[in-house]
Design a protein around this motif. Structure first.
Motif, PDB file in Angstrom:
ATOM      1  N   VAL A  32      -0.027   0.174   0.020  1.00  0.00           N
ATOM      2  CA  VAL A  32      -0.661   0.416   1.323  1.00  0.00           C
ATOM      3  C   VAL A  32       0.376   1.021   2.279  1.00  0.00           C
ATOM      4  O   VAL A  32       0.079   1.972   3.009  1.00  0.00           O
ATOM      5  N   ALA A  33       1.597   0.491   2.254  1.00  0.00           N
ATOM      6  CA  ALA A  33       2.664   1.040   3.109  1.00  0.00           C
ATOM      7  C   ALA A  33       2.941   2.501   2.763  1.00  0.00           C
ATOM      8  O   ALA A  33       3.130   3.330   3.666  1.00  0.00           O
ATOM      9  N   LEU A  34       2.938   2.836   1.476  1.00  0.00           N
ATOM     10  CA  LEU A  34       3.140   4.229   1.072  1.00  0.00           C
ATOM     11  C   LEU A  34       2.008   5.116   1.581  1.00  0.00           C
ATOM     12  O   LEU A  34       2.244   6.247   2.021  1.00  0.00           O
ATOM     13  N   GLY A  35       0.774   4.614   1.537  1.00  0.00           N
ATOM     14  CA  GLY A  35      -0.360   5.365   2.052  1.00  0.00           C
ATOM     15  C   GLY A  35      -0.255   5.605   3.552  1.00  0.00           C
ATOM     16  O   GLY A  35      -0.466   6.727   4.030  1.00  0.00           O
ATOM     17  N   GLU A  44      -7.042  16.455   4.053  1.00  0.00           N
ATOM     18  CA  GLU A  44      -5.683  16.666   4.549  1.00  0.00           C
ATOM     19  C   GLU A  44      -4.740  15.625   3.975  1.00  0.00           C
ATOM     20  O   GLU A  44      -3.551  15.873   3.831  1.00  0.00           O
ATOM     21  N   ALA A  45      -5.263  14.475   3.652  1.00  0.00           N
ATOM     22  CA  ALA A  45      -4.445  13.349   3.216  1.00  0.00           C
ATOM     23  C   ALA A  45      -4.523  13.163   1.707  1.00  0.00           C
ATOM     24  O   ALA A  45      -5.010  12.165   1.217  1.00  0.00           O
ATOM     25  N   SER A  46      -4.035  14.117   0.954  1.00  0.00           N
ATOM     26  CA  SER A  46      -4.059  14.033  -0.500  1.00  0.00           C
ATOM     27  C   SER A  46      -2.781  13.376  -0.997  1.00  0.00           C
ATOM     28  O   SER A  46      -1.699  13.952  -0.931  1.00  0.00           O
ATOM     29  N   SER A  47      -2.917  12.156  -1.469  1.00  0.00           N
ATOM     30  CA  SER A  47      -1.775  11.355  -1.908  1.00  0.00           C
ATOM     31  C   SER A  47      -2.254  10.382  -2.980  1.00  0.00           C
ATOM     32  O   SER A  47      -3.430  10.033  -3.011  1.00  0.00           O
ATOM     33  N   PRO A  48      -1.347   9.920  -3.848  1.00  0.00           N
ATOM     34  CA  PRO A  48      -1.749   8.905  -4.831  1.00  0.00           C
ATOM     35  C   PRO A  48      -2.184   7.582  -4.187  1.00  0.00           C
ATOM     36  O   PRO A  48      -2.766   6.742  -4.845  1.00  0.00           O
ATOM     37  N   VAL A 102      -1.681  11.683  10.722  1.00  0.00           N
ATOM     38  CA  VAL A 102      -3.005  11.073  10.817  1.00  0.00           C
ATOM     39  C   VAL A 102      -2.839   9.581  11.084  1.00  0.00           C
ATOM     40  O   VAL A 102      -2.083   8.898  10.392  1.00  0.00           O
ATOM     41  N   LEU A 103      -3.545   9.089  12.086  1.00  0.00           N
ATOM     42  CA  LEU A 103      -3.609   7.656  12.363  1.00  0.00           C
ATOM     43  C   LEU A 103      -4.894   7.140  11.739  1.00  0.00           C
ATOM     44  O   LEU A 103      -5.968   7.667  12.019  1.00  0.00           O
ATOM     45  N   LYS A 118      -5.568   2.180  -2.765  1.00  0.00           N
ATOM     46  CA  LYS A 118      -5.698   3.472  -2.086  1.00  0.00           C
ATOM     47  C   LYS A 118      -6.458   3.262  -0.787  1.00  0.00           C
ATOM     48  O   LYS A 118      -7.444   2.527  -0.747  1.00  0.00           O
ATOM     49  N   LEU A 119      -5.999   3.930   0.265  1.00  0.00           N
ATOM     50  CA  LEU A 119      -6.660   3.844   1.564  1.00  0.00           C
ATOM     51  C   LEU A 119      -7.923   4.697   1.579  1.00  0.00           C
ATOM     52  O   LEU A 119      -7.961   5.770   0.989  1.00  0.00           O
TER      53      LEU A 119
END
Length: 188
Positions: A82-85, A21-25, A96-97, A115-116
């Motif tokens: 990290v803030a962007l993630g 669900e959390a697909s991000s760079p 999502v938490l 990346k988280l």
């Protein structure tokens, strides 16, 4: 043993769903899932997850390798990524938490981009103040990165929980130290 394997597989599948669900760079990508017998596991078949390769390991391993805190440009870049993630996770249609932000859960690629990872404790936020959680699910995180209210009996994680952990993570990046490392943390 069979029940523990079933619970572990269920937990891993839940984590994989969160990661998909959390697909991000700025969030680790799931490449696939496999089922097999790990070395030295006997005949036990287990599930595993295949993620993108992060050549530099975790932020924790970088901190251990450095004699002093990282240079300012790297500190700012890591803090920003990290803030962007976190912002991405919190801005999803079903927010999502993460609930376990710490250096071990920030992975680095060959160019030291962050990346988280590790969504084992993550929850879908139903609202700003309420989080979905079953009574039998693990709650918590890494004690030195958790907000003080997390130790109360009526604690319900919210976005602010991740923001608190992010603040402690930033302190750790800036200083190159682990929070409260000279203190012995006790949980009742």
């Amino acid at each position: 043993m069979q029940r523990n394997t079933h619970r572990t597989n269920k937990s891993l599948l839940r984590e994989i769903n969160m990661m998909q669900e959390a697909s991000s760079p700025h969030v680790i990508r799931v490449r696939g899932v496999f089922k097999g017998q790990p070395p030295k596991s006997g005949w036990a078949t287990q599930l595993g997850v295949v993620m993108e390769l992060m050549e530099r390991g975790s932020l924790a391993s970088l901190q251990e390798a450095l004699i002093r805190p990282p240079p300012w440009p790297l500190v700012f870049r890591l803090a920003h990524q990290v803030a962007l993630g976190i912002n991405f996770l919190h801005s999803l249609p079903r927010p999502v938490l993460h609930l376990d932000l710490k250096p071990q859960n920030v992975l680095l690629d060959d160019a030291l981009n962050a990346k988280l990872t590790d969504f084992g404790l993550s929850r879908i936020s139903c609202s700003v103040a309420q989080v979905s959680k079953k009574d039998d699910e693990d709650s918590g995180g890494t004690v030195s990165y958790m907000p003080p209210e997390a130790f109360g009996e009526t604690y319900k994680p919210k976005r602010a929980s991740d923001i608190y952990s992010y603040g402690i993570l930033i302190w750790s990046i800036l200083t190159g130290k682990q929070p409260y490392e000279s203190k012995r943390l006790m949980c009742l």
